[in-house]
Design a protein around this motif. Sequence first.
Motif, PDB file in Angstrom:
ATOM      1  N   LEU A  25       0.826  -1.201   0.000  1.00 12.97           N
ATOM      2  CA  LEU A  25       0.000   0.000   0.000  1.00 12.97           C
ATOM      3  C   LEU A  25       0.865   1.257   0.000  1.00 12.97           C
ATOM      4  CD1 LEU A  25      -2.962  -0.616   2.499  1.00 12.97           C
ATOM      5  CD2 LEU A  25      -2.853  -1.096   0.046  1.00 12.97           C
ATOM      6  N   HIS A  26       1.940   1.220   0.779  1.00 13.53           N
ATOM      7  CA  HIS A  26       2.806   2.392   0.893  1.00 13.53           C
ATOM      8  C   HIS A  26       3.440   2.740  -0.451  1.00 13.53           C
ATOM      9  CE1 HIS A  26       5.128   5.269   3.329  1.00 13.53           C
ATOM     10  NE2 HIS A  26       6.076   5.067   2.431  1.00 13.53           N
ATOM     11  N   ALA A  27       3.798   1.729  -1.211  1.00 16.30           N
ATOM     12  CA  ALA A  27       4.455   1.954  -2.501  1.00 16.30           C
ATOM     13  C   ALA A  27       3.491   2.433  -3.575  1.00 16.30           C
ATOM     14  CB  ALA A  27       5.157   0.681  -2.970  1.00 16.30           C
ATOM     15  N   HIS A  28       2.192   2.263  -3.326  1.00 17.82           N
ATOM     16  CA  HIS A  28       1.190   2.626  -4.333  1.00 17.82           C
ATOM     17  C   HIS A  28       0.098   3.500  -3.705  1.00 17.82           C
ATOM     18  CE1 HIS A  28       3.065  -1.145  -5.789  1.00 17.82           C
ATOM     19  NE2 HIS A  28       3.011  -0.524  -6.956  1.00 17.82           N
ATOM     20  N   PRO A  29       0.456   4.681  -3.214  1.00 15.86           N
ATOM     21  CA  PRO A  29      -0.525   5.544  -2.553  1.00 15.86           C
ATOM     22  C   PRO A  29      -1.484   6.156  -3.566  1.00 15.86           C
ATOM     23  CG  PRO A  29       1.540   6.709  -2.834  1.00 15.86           C
ATOM     24  CD  PRO A  29       1.788   5.304  -3.299  1.00 15.86           C
ATOM     25  N   GLU A  30      -2.693   6.444  -3.087  1.00 13.76           N
ATOM     26  CA  GLU A  30      -3.706   7.058  -3.943  1.00 13.76           C
ATOM     27  C   GLU A  30      -4.424   8.163  -3.185  1.00 13.76           C
ATOM     28  OE1 GLU A  30      -5.283   3.521  -6.790  1.00 13.76           O
ATOM     29  OE2 GLU A  30      -5.521   3.154  -4.634  1.00 13.76           O
ATOM     30  N   LYS A  34      -9.800   8.466  -4.988  1.00 15.69           N
ATOM     31  CA  LYS A  34      -9.157   7.795  -6.114  1.00 15.69           C
ATOM     32  C   LYS A  34      -8.481   6.492  -5.675  1.00 15.69           C
ATOM     33  CE  LYS A  34      -8.259  12.174  -8.480  1.00 15.69           C
ATOM     34  NZ  LYS A  34      -7.215  13.079  -9.050  1.00 15.69           N
ATOM     35  N   GLU A  35      -8.881   5.954  -4.526  1.00 16.57           N
ATOM     36  CA  GLU A  35      -8.206   4.797  -3.934  1.00 16.57           C
ATOM     37  C   GLU A  35      -8.695   3.490  -4.577  1.00 16.57           C
ATOM     38  OE1 GLU A  35     -10.305   6.802  -2.386  1.00 16.57           O
ATOM     39  OE2 GLU A  35      -9.539   7.636  -0.525  1.00 16.57           O
ATOM     40  N   VAL A  36      -8.567   3.404  -5.893  1.00 17.02           N
ATOM     41  CA  VAL A  36      -9.096   2.252  -6.638  1.00 17.02           C
ATOM     42  C   VAL A  36      -8.248   1.017  -6.387  1.00 17.02           C
ATOM     43  CG1 VAL A  36      -9.625   1.340  -8.928  1.00 17.02           C
ATOM     44  CG2 VAL A  36     -10.112   3.736  -8.397  1.00 17.02           C
ATOM     45  N   ARG A  37      -6.938   1.141  -6.570  1.00 19.85           N
ATOM     46  CA  ARG A  37      -6.055  -0.010  -6.348  1.00 19.85           C
ATOM     47  C   ARG A  37      -6.047  -0.408  -4.878  1.00 19.85           C
ATOM     48  NH1 ARG A  37      -1.139  -1.598  -4.592  1.00 19.85           N
ATOM     49  NH2 ARG A  37      -0.064  -3.227  -5.809  1.00 19.85           N
ATOM     50  N   THR A  38      -6.024   0.575  -3.996  1.00 14.88           N
ATOM     51  CA  THR A  38      -6.032   0.287  -2.560  1.00 14.88           C
ATOM     52  C   THR A  38      -7.271  -0.510  -2.181  1.00 14.88           C
ATOM     53  OG1 THR A  38      -4.827   2.351  -2.161  1.00 14.88           O
ATOM     54  CG2 THR A  38      -5.931   1.335  -0.274  1.00 14.88           C
ATOM     55  N   THR A  39      -8.418  -0.079  -2.670  1.00 10.55           N
ATOM     56  CA  THR A  39      -9.669  -0.800  -2.401  1.00 10.55           C
ATOM     57  C   THR A  39      -9.587  -2.228  -2.930  1.00 10.55           C
ATOM     58  OG1 THR A  39     -10.972   1.242  -2.461  1.00 10.55           O
ATOM     59  CG2 THR A  39     -12.155  -0.817  -2.852  1.00 10.55           C
TER      60      THR A  39
END
Length: 398
Positions: A25-30, A34-39
Amino acid sequence: MSSETSAEAIIEELEPQLISFRRDLHAHPELSWKEVRTTAQIRGTLEAAGLSPQLLPETTGLYVDVGPADAPFAAGFRGDIDALPITEATKLPYASAEDGVAHACGHDIHATVMVGLALALKRLHAEDRLTHRVRVLFQPAEEKFPGGAQEIVKQGLLEPLPRIFALHCDPKLTVGAIGTRIGPITSAGDLVRIEVSGRGGHTSRPHLTEDVIGALGHIATVVPAVLSRRIDIRSGVSLVWGHIEAGSAANAIPSTGALHGTMRILDVEAWREAGGVLASIVQQAAAAYGVDVSLDHVRGVPPVQNAEAETALLDRVAKEVLGDAGLTLAEQSMGGEDFGWMTQAVPGSMFRLGTMTPEGELYDLHRGDYAPDERAIGAGLRVMVGAAQASMEEQDRG
């Protein structure tokens, strides 16, 4: 798995997986909304464990219920998932891969603790050790006023919950400890935008203009000072400007200008009162210069009001799972937190999660070099699992 497996053993087993999850998650913040990948990452991890997470309608974020399907809820737990428009400067191997976006407030830690909570409770439920349900909420857009928490409240996701808990990273508190406080633990936070307009002209003849620059300077200094005299000083009202813009030439008085800042208030009643007071003060300050003024006061978030019973439960659990040294009194912060919308709807409590390495560097939130000690994940998870179990025990006792 034996029915005698302890929650502590489950947490210890989960910790390496959770640290890896947090680094992803830290490497791919949103950014907010816009938290599509995080979700998707949270959803995939929960589904892989046999859970059935539900996406929030029309937005990013999700929630999952754990426990017997026909049982009432014992509690809800909230973790926020968005990042900040800040460039990361940690140089960690898992530093942000997104230009100008970073988890500089620890929401990757918050989300990871909540993933761990859902996974740990799923393991306990598989052994028939949960008597009630728990709802774990992964909330988008905490960093964008008025916050994603307001949307969750509007969707009715808190209505079946008797109480709710949350946590927030605290880089000034040593890892392995938490801080609690009864009553307000954060400040109300609003955005204030002021636009001024008038006749521009030559700086040699300001009497033939409405001096926008002079008006902005007057408003910038007078309004915060007068506000502190019109609102009860015990409320801790603070209006601070972060942006002022007007003009482009040294010898020309511009016709427009703008002033932006934040207003923070420690007391919820004073926060409700401040809007009308602010408007009149701004109008009176602008009138001295004869300019036209427009105030855009954007209500942000109320203070997070920690309920006495929920905070006492956290205190008791923290001493049990972290030891007496693992609990401290938290100061009230001037920062805003949209969990305040949730504590207006349901009794709840938020605690401060220590992330500072002992004898390590002192960081602050919203800085590009913020590097929390990852052992905070285990500490936060132990408290949250304990809070879920203690809530069920209280419900069982009636």
